[in-house]
Design an enzyme around this catalytic site. Structure first.
Site, PDB file in Angstrom:
ATOM      1  CE1 TYR A 117       4.523  -4.278   3.323  1.00 39.75           C
ATOM      2  CE2 TYR A 117       4.066  -6.166   2.347  1.00 39.75           C
ATOM      3  CZ  TYR A 117       4.283  -5.573   3.560  1.00 39.75           C
ATOM      4  OH  TYR A 117       3.925  -6.052   4.567  1.00 39.75           O
ATOM      5  CG  MET A 126       9.888   0.691  10.025  1.00 37.21           C
ATOM      6  SD  MET A 126      10.051   2.207   9.162  1.00 37.21           S
ATOM      7  CE  MET A 126       8.870   3.179   9.782  1.00 37.21           C
ATOM      8  CG  ASP A 127       3.577  -4.281   7.860  1.00 40.90           C
ATOM      9  OD1 ASP A 127       4.207  -4.612   6.565  1.00 40.90           O
ATOM     10  OD2 ASP A 127       2.702  -4.975   8.183  1.00 40.90           O
ATOM     11  CG  MET A 128       1.871   2.313   8.958  1.00 35.98           C
ATOM     12  SD  MET A 128       0.086   1.547   9.458  1.00 35.98           S
ATOM     13  CE  MET A 128      -0.743   2.910   8.988  1.00 35.98           C
ATOM     14  CG  ASN A 178      -1.793  -2.013   7.513  1.00 35.90           C
ATOM     15  OD1 ASN A 178      -2.779  -2.840   7.745  1.00 35.90           O
ATOM     16  ND2 ASN A 178      -0.548  -2.352   7.736  1.00 35.90           N
TER      17      ASN A 178
END
Length: 437
Positions: free
Chosen positions: A268, A305-307, A311
């Protein structure tokens, strides 16, 4: 309790292979403290060598890194091959190997890693049936030898297992040994109906032309071999065909956290969608770049909202040439309370999805060094296709009514959801200055 020492049988050097090709070694220096990866000289000298990772290559495709030394963890490329979250905890519990001792964990699961990487003891010794690291020594514990032992690794934090698929869509998880050609994601104790959520988003993605592997839903009662502690979950599980496996071969892959040479906990924030897009356009070309934009716009629309970096992956079907892999882990995360509503990575300088409009898309194109029409055309087509699919099929997806309402409300407020409308068309004709152009 009596323990049998096997400290003298554990490896000090692991051989790294891509299929049958020896690539290099990972050697422990100074006990369990430092790990050195070094490429094999014959591998480096081979002009037709298979690609291990773009992170080791310069812009001309030549090796720029031939050795990496890390403390405790194995080097980033290999660290990303190990599981995170619940599967990591499961592996640690079953083996007794501390989570930070990645050299031993890699040895334990090295025969069934993501992609075509195989890691094994340089001397050919198999990993022990069960091990426990105590007092600086690796030892067997008699009363734990019968416990199921995972021999595979699947990256990511969600609880998942390799599985085989049999006639009648019957799925089975091997209690011991290697994983299968499918991945089964079990219900999450933290996020309600997560398999249904992922199935729905993958269906929508497939409907608008996103490249996805074969996937489906199955009740946990139809899945054989679910490990103890998970078998009592009476709900749907999500299963998906592995794109790094065929019935007769393994296909090499790597994610963008590996490409950027980062450890898993750096997936992130440190890099951006700009950086991913720039690399995809420069290395993979127009078609894959447009597919990247399509998936990115889709994720903004559904509230995924977790790409993060892990991923997004590339696949090496011929062993050397990277192409964007099929999509995976498409989930609407905004439906879950407490989940960050910001983008996980920066998009043209912002993590606020409400700021992503036509102007910002033009800025994004400039930052990725791609023609603006690649971005605008693909984004507009994606918005139109998604709205059509959502209108026609949302009610038939296994999504809660309140979830459908949340996504519909999101579409009504997102600036990017207006692409292709009369308002944006008029603005383009007026020639209003665009940010970053």
């Amino acid at each position: 309790m009596k323990k049998t020492r096997v400290a003298d049988t554990r490896p000090s050097t692991l051989l790294v292979k891509l299929g049958d090709t020896a690539v290099g070694t990972i050697t422990q220096l100074g006990g369990f403290d430092r790990n050195l990866f070094a490429f094999d000289a014959a591998y480096l000298a081979d002009a037709q060598r298979p690609t291990l990772s773009l992170s080791f290559l310069d812009v001309e495709g030549q090796p720029r890194i031939t050795e990496q030394l890390t403390r405790s963890k194995v080097p980033p490329f290999f660290s990303n091959l190990l599981p995170e979250g619940m599967l990591r905890e499961y592996l640690v519990e079953r083996t007794g190997i501390p989570s930070e001792k990645e050299f031993l964990l890699l040895w334990m699961v090295g025969r069934d890693l993501p992609g075509n990487v195989i890691v094994e003891d340089m001397e050919g010794r198999p990993s022990p049936p069960l091990s426990e690291y105590l007092g600086g020594r690796l030892s067997l514990t008699a009363n734990r030898r019968a416990a199921p032992l995972p021999r595979f690794s699947l990256a990511g934090v969600q609880m998942k297992f390799g599985a085989g698929k049999h006639p009648g869509n019957r799925l089975s998880i091997p209690a011991r040994g290697l994983g299968g050609d499918w991945i089964v994601k079990l219900p999450s104790p933290q996020y309600d109906s997560l398999p249904d959520n992922e199935y729905s988003m993958m269906m929508l993605g497939k409907d608008i032309g996103i490249d996805v592997p074969e996937f489906g839903l199955a009740t946990t009662k139809r899945i054989e071999g679910i490990p103890e502690g998970f078998a009592n979950l009476d709900a749907n599980a999500y299963y998906v065909k592995r794109f790094d496996r065929t019935p007769k071969s393994r296909i090499h892959i790597e994610d963008f956290n590996q490409i950027f040479g980062q450890f898993p906990d750096q997936k992130y924030g440190k890099q951006s969608y700009n950086a991913i897009g720039k690399n995809i356009f420069r290395i993979l070309g127009e078609a894959d770049y447009r597919e990247f934009v399509r998936r990115l716009v889709f994720s903004i629309l559904v509230g995924n909202m977790d790409m993060h970096l892990k991923n997004w992956s590339v696949v090496y079907k011929d062993g050397r040439t990277p192409r964007l892999s099929p999509a995976y882990d498409l989930v609407s995360t905004i439906v879950y309370p407490g989940i960050d509503k910001a983008l996980p990575l920066s998009f043209a300088g912002t993590k606020d999805a409400q700021q992503v409009d036509e102007d910002l898309l033009v800025s994004f194109a400039a930052k990725t060094e791609a023609p603006r029409n690649y971005v605008l055309e693909t984004a507009t087509e994606t918005v139109r296709s998604f709205k059509d699919a959502w209108s026609a099929k949302a009610k038939d997806l296994p999504l809660r009514k309140e979830w459908r309402e949340m996504i519909s409300a999101r579409l009504a407020t997102l600036p990017i959801a207006n692409l292709g409308s009369q308002e944006t068309t008029k603005k383009r004709r007026r020639g209003r200055p665009r940010r970053g152009a």
